[in-house]
Write a protein that holds these residues in place. Structure first.
Motif, PDB file in Angstrom:
ATOM      1  N   VAL A  25       0.761  -1.151  -0.032  1.00 19.39           N
ATOM      2  CA  VAL A  25       0.040   0.147   0.083  1.00 19.39           C
ATOM      3  C   VAL A  25       1.011   1.217  -0.010  1.00 19.39           C
TER       4      VAL A  25
ATOM      5  N   VAL B 156       0.581   5.891  -0.511  1.00 18.13           N
ATOM      6  CA  VAL B 156      -0.190   7.126  -0.999  1.00 18.13           C
ATOM      7  C   VAL B 156       0.704   7.712  -2.072  1.00 18.13           C
TER       8      VAL B 156
ATOM      9  N   ILE C 266      -5.190   6.801  -2.243  1.00 12.63           N
ATOM     10  CA  ILE C 266      -4.502   5.463  -1.602  1.00 12.63           C
ATOM     11  C   ILE C 266      -4.437   4.411  -2.710  1.00 12.63           C
ATOM     12  N   LYS C 267      -3.165   3.800  -2.838  1.00 13.28           N
ATOM     13  CA  LYS C 267      -3.158   2.655  -3.740  1.00 13.28           C
ATOM     14  C   LYS C 267      -2.853   1.486  -2.932  1.00 13.28           C
ATOM     15  N   TYR C 268      -3.907   0.338  -2.961  1.00 14.54           N
ATOM     16  CA  TYR C 268      -3.599  -0.966  -2.576  1.00 14.54           C
ATOM     17  C   TYR C 268      -3.116  -1.956  -3.714  1.00 14.54           C
TER      18      TYR C 268
ATOM     19  N   THR D 154      -7.241   2.011  -6.428  1.00 16.15           N
ATOM     20  CA  THR D 154      -6.842   3.175  -5.971  1.00 16.15           C
ATOM     21  C   THR D 154      -8.136   4.035  -5.400  1.00 16.15           C
TER      22      THR D 154
ATOM     23  N   CYS E  92     -11.686   8.168   7.034  1.00 13.00           N
ATOM     24  CA  CYS E  92     -10.516   7.312   7.410  1.00 13.00           C
ATOM     25  C   CYS E  92     -10.058   7.337   8.840  1.00 13.00           C
TER      26      CYS E  92
ATOM     27  N   VAL F 219     -11.089   2.794   5.386  1.00 16.03           N
ATOM     28  CA  VAL F 219     -11.263   3.883   4.635  1.00 16.03           C
ATOM     29  C   VAL F 219     -12.523   3.679   3.851  1.00 16.03           C
TER      30      VAL F 219
ATOM     31  N   LEU G  50      -0.272   7.175   8.453  1.00 16.77           N
ATOM     32  CA  LEU G  50      -1.120   6.869   7.085  1.00 16.77           C
ATOM     33  C   LEU G  50      -2.564   7.709   7.493  1.00 16.77           C
ATOM     34  N   LYS G  51      -3.234   7.438   8.387  1.00 15.20           N
ATOM     35  CA  LYS G  51      -4.363   8.302   8.764  1.00 15.20           C
ATOM     36  C   LYS G  51      -4.192   9.792   8.575  1.00 15.20           C
TER      37      LYS G  51
ATOM     38  N   VAL H 184      -3.450  10.912   4.969  1.00 13.39           N
ATOM     39  CA  VAL H 184      -4.478  10.711   4.026  1.00 13.39           C
ATOM     40  C   VAL H 184      -5.318  12.120   4.182  1.00 13.39           C
TER      41      VAL H 184
END
Length: 240
Positions: free
Chosen positions: A90, A92, A97-99, A121, A130, A152, A181-182, A185
């Protein structure tokens, strides 16, 4: 693997986002990714250990053991957990957000049962929530929950998952830095909402110049207006 120290930062009006400063990661999967802002590592070993304990506890129930046998689960469950866990990545990016779940083995590990690479994404402008769920309680009554979860949501999220809980747009289980991460984002979402440009590695001076461009424009317009007034006055004097 040696830690990859990052100098990536996200510009916004008046400087850089502090949430993007000092982030480090080991996952090299996104090296060379266009528009990369930061990568967030999964705690792979911790995730695999937890899932193995849950799997062992689940197999104490006969129905799970019977249906799991159809997918070679009792024989290969540890390997299946490893395949699935270590395929997750994962990051950013400028877009969201790209998983990614990379190509991986499934079932008994035959080539014919391979699962292909998938990517998702979630754009910042679509994110409505989030948040982080800290681990608490136990799974299967005897396995302590030790993995944080970043959930998310978007406007299209909702409904109920197969486990009876709320259905999220994206759930990231077992990140090393879930709170970071939170924060990033939400900071990225605010920057997008304010219409500020978002580019990694942008020089701070250039960012400040762009932030002050409105004031420069207003100053130029005032000068032009003054020159036009002076020109009009000269024309009137010439006519006389």
């Amino acid at each position: 693997m040696d830690a990859l120290q990052t100098e990536y930062s996200v510009p916004t009006k008046g400087g850089r986002l502090p949430e993007a400063q000092g982030l480090q990661w080991e996952d090299r999967f996104f090296d060379g990714e266009e528009g990369l802002v930061a990568v967030f590592d999964f705690e792979y070993e911790k995730i695999a250990s937890f899932q193995e304990k849950v799997a062992m506890a689940s197999m104490l129930f006969p129905p799970v053991l019977i249906f799991g046998s159809l997918a070679c689960y009792p024989c290969c469950f540890r390997q299946q957990i490893q395949w699935n866990t270590y395929s997750q990545h994962v990051a950013v990016t400028q877009d969201g957000i790209k998983y990614v779940q990379d190509k991986r083995k499934t079932a008994c590990g035959f080539d014919c049962t391979d699962a292909g690479k998938t990517s998702k994404t979630v754009p910042f402008d679509k994110i409505t929530d989030c948040d982080v769920t800290e681990p608490a309680g136990a799974t299967c009554l005897c396995v302590d929950n030790v993995l944080p979860v970043v959930n998310v949501d978007t406007a299209s999220s909702g409904g109920t998952s197969g486990e009876g809980g709320p259905l999220h747009e994206l759930s990231l289980v077992g990140l090393k830095q879930p709170l970071e991460l939170k924060k990033l984002v939400w900071a990225m979402k605010r920057a997008h909402t304010q219409g500020q440009p978002v580019h990694p590695n942008a020089p701070a001076a250039a960012i400040m110049n762009r932030a002050g461009s409105n004031e420069d424009t207003n100053s130029i317009l005032r000068d032009i207006r003054s020159e036009l007034k002076e020109l009009n006055a000269n024309i009137k004097n010439t006519d006389k």
